[in-house]
Scaffold this motif. Structure first.
Motif, PDB file in Angstrom:
ATOM      1  N   ASN A   1      -9.585 -46.292  -2.026  1.00 39.70           N
ATOM      2  CA  ASN A   1      -9.584 -45.523  -3.261  1.00 39.70           C
ATOM      3  C   ASN A   1      -8.422 -44.548  -3.258  1.00 39.70           C
ATOM      4  O   ASN A   1      -8.159 -43.891  -2.252  1.00 39.70           O
ATOM      5  N   LEU A   2      -7.764 -44.450  -4.405  1.00 38.09           N
ATOM      6  CA  LEU A   2      -6.696 -43.480  -4.593  1.00 38.09           C
ATOM      7  C   LEU A   2      -7.257 -42.077  -4.440  1.00 38.09           C
ATOM      8  O   LEU A   2      -8.296 -41.742  -5.006  1.00 38.09           O
ATOM      9  N   TRP A   3      -6.571 -41.249  -3.661  1.00 34.61           N
ATOM     10  CA  TRP A   3      -6.958 -39.856  -3.501  1.00 34.61           C
ATOM     11  C   TRP A   3      -5.991 -38.963  -4.278  1.00 34.61           C
ATOM     12  O   TRP A   3      -6.396 -38.088  -5.019  1.00 34.61           O
ATOM     13  N   SER A   4      -4.680 -39.226  -4.102  1.00 38.14           N
ATOM     14  CA  SER A   4      -3.667 -38.394  -4.736  1.00 38.14           C
ATOM     15  C   SER A   4      -2.337 -39.150  -4.717  1.00 38.14           C
ATOM     16  O   SER A   4      -2.175 -40.106  -3.959  1.00 38.14           O
ATOM     17  N   PHE A   5      -1.377 -38.706  -5.537  1.00 36.27           N
ATOM     18  CA  PHE A   5      -0.062 -39.354  -5.527  1.00 36.27           C
ATOM     19  C   PHE A   5       1.003 -38.395  -6.039  1.00 36.27           C
ATOM     20  O   PHE A   5       0.710 -37.420  -6.725  1.00 36.27           O
ATOM     21  N   THR A   6       2.243 -38.697  -5.658  1.00 37.05           N
ATOM     22  CA  THR A   6       3.423 -38.053  -6.216  1.00 37.05           C
ATOM     23  C   THR A   6       4.359 -39.178  -6.639  1.00 37.05           C
ATOM     24  O   THR A   6       3.947 -40.340  -6.696  1.00 37.05           O
ATOM     25  N   ALA A   7       5.601 -38.857  -6.889  1.00 34.10           N
ATOM     26  CA  ALA A   7       6.555 -39.864  -7.369  1.00 34.10           C
ATOM     27  C   ALA A   7       6.674 -41.058  -6.429  1.00 34.10           C
ATOM     28  O   ALA A   7       6.713 -42.208  -6.873  1.00 34.10           O
ATOM     29  N   ASP A   8       6.732 -40.806  -5.104  1.00 32.90           N
ATOM     30  CA  ASP A   8       6.936 -41.911  -4.156  1.00 32.90           C
ATOM     31  C   ASP A   8       5.944 -41.914  -2.992  1.00 32.90           C
ATOM     32  O   ASP A   8       6.138 -42.613  -2.006  1.00 32.90           O
ATOM     33  N   ARG A   9       4.854 -41.146  -3.123  1.00 32.14           N
ATOM     34  CA  ARG A   9       3.847 -41.073  -2.058  1.00 32.14           C
ATOM     35  C   ARG A   9       2.451 -41.247  -2.649  1.00 32.14           C
ATOM     36  O   ARG A   9       2.190 -40.817  -3.774  1.00 32.14           O
ATOM     37  N   ILE A  10       1.584 -41.863  -1.832  1.00 31.02           N
ATOM     38  CA  ILE A  10       0.200 -42.073  -2.235  1.00 31.02           C
ATOM     39  C   ILE A  10      -0.695 -41.715  -1.053  1.00 31.02           C
ATOM     40  O   ILE A  10      -0.403 -42.082   0.085  1.00 31.02           O
ATOM     41  N   ALA A  11      -1.795 -41.007  -1.335  1.00 29.93           N
ATOM     42  CA  ALA A  11      -2.819 -40.715  -0.339  1.00 29.93           C
ATOM     43  C   ALA A  11      -4.063 -41.522  -0.713  1.00 29.93           C
ATOM     44  O   ALA A  11      -4.436 -41.601  -1.883  1.00 29.93           O
ATOM     45  N   VAL A  12      -4.683 -42.119   0.308  1.00 27.16           N
ATOM     46  CA  VAL A  12      -5.794 -43.045   0.098  1.00 27.16           C
ATOM     47  C   VAL A  12      -6.951 -42.686   1.024  1.00 27.16           C
ATOM     48  O   VAL A  12      -6.736 -42.320   2.184  1.00 27.16           O
ATOM     49  N   ARG A  13      -8.172 -42.812   0.503  1.00 28.26           N
ATOM     50  CA  ARG A  13      -9.393 -42.804   1.321  1.00 28.26           C
ATOM     51  C   ARG A  13      -9.828 -44.249   1.440  1.00 28.26           C
ATOM     52  O   ARG A  13      -9.724 -45.013   0.487  1.00 28.26           O
ATOM     53  N   PHE A  14     -10.349 -44.613   2.594  1.00 25.79           N
ATOM     54  CA  PHE A  14     -10.832 -45.985   2.737  1.00 25.79           C
ATOM     55  C   PHE A  14     -12.014 -46.051   3.676  1.00 25.79           C
ATOM     56  O   PHE A  14     -12.271 -45.140   4.461  1.00 25.79           O
ATOM     57  N   GLN A  15     -12.731 -47.162   3.543  1.00 22.59           N
ATOM     58  CA  GLN A  15     -13.804 -47.532   4.462  1.00 22.59           C
ATOM     59  C   GLN A  15     -13.686 -49.027   4.683  1.00 22.59           C
ATOM     60  O   GLN A  15     -13.336 -49.772   3.771  1.00 22.59           O
ATOM     61  N   TYR A  16     -13.962 -49.441   5.904  1.00 27.26           N
ATOM     62  CA  TYR A  16     -14.106 -50.873   6.145  1.00 27.26           C
ATOM     63  C   TYR A  16     -15.219 -51.101   7.139  1.00 27.26           C
ATOM     64  O   TYR A  16     -15.604 -50.208   7.886  1.00 27.26           O
ATOM     65  N   GLU A  17     -15.746 -52.308   7.090  1.00 22.62           N
ATOM     66  CA  GLU A  17     -16.789 -52.712   8.021  1.00 22.62           C
ATOM     67  C   GLU A  17     -16.352 -53.984   8.717  1.00 22.62           C
ATOM     68  O   GLU A  17     -15.655 -54.821   8.136  1.00 22.62           O
ATOM     69  N   SER A  18     -16.766 -54.097   9.963  1.00 24.77           N
ATOM     70  CA  SER A  18     -16.482 -55.284  10.769  1.00 24.77           C
ATOM     71  C   SER A  18     -17.454 -55.277  11.938  1.00 24.77           C
ATOM     72  O   SER A  18     -18.144 -54.287  12.171  1.00 24.77           O
ATOM     73  N   HIS A  19     -17.479 -56.391  12.634  1.00 23.64           N
ATOM     74  CA  HIS A  19     -18.275 -56.417  13.867  1.00 23.64           C
ATOM     75  C   HIS A  19     -17.401 -56.884  15.007  1.00 23.64           C
ATOM     76  O   HIS A  19     -16.373 -57.543  14.810  1.00 23.64           O
ATOM     77  N   ASP A  20     -17.809 -56.515  16.206  1.00 24.57           N
ATOM     78  CA  ASP A  20     -17.068 -56.935  17.392  1.00 24.57           C
ATOM     79  C   ASP A  20     -17.644 -58.245  17.920  1.00 24.57           C
ATOM     80  O   ASP A  20     -18.587 -58.803  17.346  1.00 24.57           O
ATOM     81  N   ALA A  21     -17.091 -58.742  19.009  1.00 22.07           N
ATOM     82  CA  ALA A  21     -17.505 -60.037  19.565  1.00 22.07           C
ATOM     83  C   ALA A  21     -18.954 -60.031  20.030  1.00 22.07           C
ATOM     84  O   ALA A  21     -19.599 -61.079  20.063  1.00 22.07           O
ATOM     85  N   SER A  22     -19.494 -58.853  20.348  1.00 20.74           N
ATOM     86  CA  SER A  22     -20.891 -58.770  20.791  1.00 20.74           C
ATOM     87  C   SER A  22     -21.866 -58.764  19.615  1.00 20.74           C
ATOM     88  O   SER A  22     -23.074 -58.824  19.815  1.00 20.74           O
TER      89      SER A  22
END
Length: 152
Positions: A76-97
């Motif tokens: 998700n977009l958090w903030s931006f300027t002319a050439d910069r963007i700040a983002v919040r994110f979440q991801y999910e995954s599992h390991d081999a176990s």
């Protein structure tokens, strides 16, 4: 050099589109495809790792997605300027176990005039979750956008 729109200077629509394009690309789990969004000499900090250049990005992402199985991401977009963007994110995954994880993070992006990311800094924290607690199941359906990410 080929441009990768939207190009700086960003407005809200362009910054939002850039964030969604990044989410879509990362959800392919294709390191080569993802690397094309970055300059050939892009500089990264990802947690405690420091990378420079597309070959290093491809190597990093290849290892990441070998460890982080069934990876699914939301940005998700958090903030931006002319050439910069700040983002919040979440991801999910599992390991081999089979242990599931939810990873929370913030990214700071800086772009060149061609719309390629020349700098990426990511801070990420991982939380162990049960499979029943998952809330991210594969790529976001086309045409949908969550207004914000839950924090719990």
């Amino acid at each position: 050099m080929t441009d990768r729109p939207p190009l700086p200077p960003f407005d809200h629509a362009g910054a939002t589109a850039k964030v969604q394009a990044a989410e879509d690309a990362w959800n392919t789990r294709d390191p080569e495809r993802v690397s094309l969004a970055y300059t050939v000499d892009s500089v990264w900090r990802n947690r405690d790792e420091f990378l420079v250049g597309r070959p290093a990005i491809v190597e990093f992402l290849t290892g990441k997605w070998e460890r982080e199985l069934d990876y699914a991401l939301r940005k998700n977009l958090w903030s931006f300027t002319a050439d910069r963007i700040a983002v919040r994110f979440q991801y999910e995954s599992h390991d081999a176990s089979g242990q599931w994880w939810r990873s929370y993070g913030n990214e700071l992006w800086e772009f060149d005039e061609h719309g390629l990311m020349r700098r990426r800094e990511a801070s990420i924290n991982d939380v162990r979750i049960d499979e029943s607690q998952r809330r991210i199941h594969g790529p976001r359906p086309k045409g949908t956008h969550e207004p914000d990410l839950p924090t719990e």
